[in-house]
Scaffold this active site. Structure first.
Site, PDB file in Angstrom:
ATOM      1  N   TYR A 170       8.738  11.364   0.633  1.00 60.32           N
ATOM      2  CA  TYR A 170       8.921  12.130   1.883  1.00 60.32           C
ATOM      3  C   TYR A 170       9.728  13.405   1.625  1.00 60.32           C
ATOM      4  CZ  TYR A 170       8.074   7.260   2.829  1.00 60.32           C
ATOM      5  OH  TYR A 170       7.588   6.008   2.757  1.00 60.32           O
TER       6      TYR A 170
ATOM      7  N   SER B 152       5.778   1.116   2.628  1.00 60.00           N
ATOM      8  CA  SER B 152       4.956   2.308   2.358  1.00 60.00           C
ATOM      9  C   SER B 152       4.399   2.375   0.942  1.00 60.00           C
ATOM     10  CB  SER B 152       5.758   3.580   2.632  1.00 60.00           C
ATOM     11  OG  SER B 152       5.844   3.770   4.014  1.00 60.00           O
TER      12      SER B 152
ATOM     13  N   VAL C 185      10.321   1.368   2.907  1.00 59.81           N
ATOM     14  CA  VAL C 185      11.597   1.070   3.580  1.00 59.81           C
ATOM     15  C   VAL C 185      12.075  -0.364   3.348  1.00 59.81           C
ATOM     16  CG1 VAL C 185      11.570   2.858   5.385  1.00 59.81           C
ATOM     17  CG2 VAL C 185      10.488   0.634   5.816  1.00 59.81           C
TER      18      VAL C 185
ATOM     19  N   LYS D  90       0.774   2.369   0.717  1.00 56.65           N
ATOM     20  CA  LYS D  90      -0.002   3.605   0.931  1.00 56.65           C
ATOM     21  C   LYS D  90      -0.724   4.031  -0.357  1.00 56.65           C
ATOM     22  CE  LYS D  90       2.805   5.376   4.872  1.00 56.65           C
ATOM     23  NZ  LYS D  90       3.683   4.320   5.330  1.00 56.65           N
TER      24      LYS D  90
HETATM   25  N1  GLN Z   1       5.980   0.220   8.146  1.00 54.51           N
HETATM   26  C1  GLN Z   1       6.871   1.338   8.045  1.00 54.51           C
HETATM   27  C2  GLN Z   1       6.669   2.267   9.207  1.00 54.51           C
HETATM   28  O1  GLN Z   1       5.582   2.440   9.603  1.00 54.51           O
HETATM   29  C3  GLN Z   1       6.630   2.037   6.747  1.00 54.51           C
HETATM   30  C4  GLN Z   1       7.567   3.196   6.511  1.00 54.51           C
HETATM   31  C5  GLN Z   1       8.087   3.303   5.118  1.00 54.51           C
HETATM   32  O2  GLN Z   1       8.062   2.381   4.299  1.00 54.51           O
HETATM   33  N2  GLN Z   1       8.638   4.450   4.841  1.00 54.51           N
HETATM   34  O3  GLN Z   1       7.587   2.830   9.755  1.00 54.51           O
END
Ligand code: GLN
Length: 308
Positions: free
Chosen positions: A241, A64, A259, A67
């Site tokens: 988050y 993420s 993650v 992003k």
């Molecule tokens: N690729 C992961 C997902 O879509 C990204 C989520 C994350 O890094 N929090 O679930």
């Protein structure tokens, strides 16, 4: 005078010895194979010097954290019109939650939850095929880092394709509200490839320099100073988050987690920092990465809430 070299070395040693390391993500199968003993940290200072320790040169799945780069590209493509399709408020819900989308008519709370980043991908597909959008992202992070070795891990992208049922649900749900325009599988293919970017702490900290330096890298403008400031604001309020408030409380810096266990954090005017430790806390943020940043900020006084 802060001895940052010594501080990162000390922190890496402390993190190596730390017992409670969190839990490695297993819902994306290739991520489950990464040993939780890994720890890396890289700090790029405003003058370009780099201080690193531990596994700072080992590539990991940035997930993420991508992003942040997707938001930068989407703002470059459509400017402030983006905010008609994505909000700017913390969600207070897990990264892959669907609940708010029903009452909020398919408009994700912010660009840093999965639903928000899926909209960013759709925005980028307004002008490109998935292959072009993925190529644009790869060129962008390579340029930001000054490192052409950065690549996408196709095994991770494939693992996400095979298991990304929640992301499919989010995309389809938003499409029902008219907030996804391209075919869902194309949008998700783009999203999964962005998440599967593999970068080291050193590459990631280098890629974050534009957010440290008012939108510039090596004197070249990547985004305007006001856009860099706003991206930092969103990282502070939404980058972790339902843990964003706690991250601001403990670390006090704009930060974005993934993650894969990475966190990119920015000290405006001072440093761009990347940490990596694959074990996660219950909100899906790196447990030791957060602790390492907390200690770094305690020892440097770099929180944006402290006088300099
Ligand atoms: N690729 C992961 C997902 O879509 C990204 C989520 C994350 O890094 N929090 O679930």
């Amino acid at each position: 005078m802060i001895d940052i070299e010594n501080i990162v070395t000390e922190i890496a040693e402390e993190m190596r010895a730390h017992k409670d390391r969190g839990t490695v993500a297993s819902y994306i199968p290739p991520l489950a194979c990464v040993p939780d003993s890994k720890f890396g940290v890289a700090v790029v200072m405003a003058d370009g010097t780099i201080h690193s320790a531990g596994d700072a040169d080992e590539a990991f799945s940035i997930q993420s954290i991508s992003k942040v780069f997707a938001l930068t590209l989407a703002l470059g493509a459509v400017g402030d019109q983006l905010w008609n399709r994505v909000g700017r408020e913390p969600s207070g819900t897990p990264f892959n939650s669907i609940v708010q989308l029903e009452t909020e008519h398919g408009i994700p709370r912010n660009p840093f939850i999965n639903a928000g980043a899926i909209v960013l991908c759709d925005v980028l597909l307004g002008r490109h095929q998935p292959r072009e959008a993925i190529g644009q992202m790869l060129r962008f992070v390579r340029t930001l880092s000054g490192d052409d070795a950065i690549a996408i891990d196709e095994t991770v992208a494939g693992g996400e394709q095979d298991t990304g049922f929640r992301n499919r649900a989010l995309a389809n749900y938003m499409r029902a509200f008219g907030n996804i325009h391209a075919p869902v599988e194309r949008v998700l293919g783009t999203y999964f490839h962005f998440c599967a970017l593999a970068m080291s702490c050193r590459q990631l900290a280098l890629a974050g320099r534009f957010l440290m330096d008012g939108g510039r890298v090596d004197g070249h403008s990547i985004v305007t100073a006001s856009r860099a400031r706003r991206i930092n604001a969103l990282m502070m309020s939404c980058g972790h988050y339902d843990n964003s408030g706690d991250f601001a409380f403990r670390v006090g810096l704009p930060g974005k987690s993934g993650v894969g266990g990475g966190i990119l954090s920015v000290v405006p005017g001072v440093a761009s920092i990347a940490v990596w430790s694959p074990g996660l806390n219950p909100s899906g943020n790196s447990q030791l990465g957060t602790l390492a940043l907390e200690r770094l900020v305690q020892r440097t006084g770099w929180s944006v809430f402290e006088p300099r």
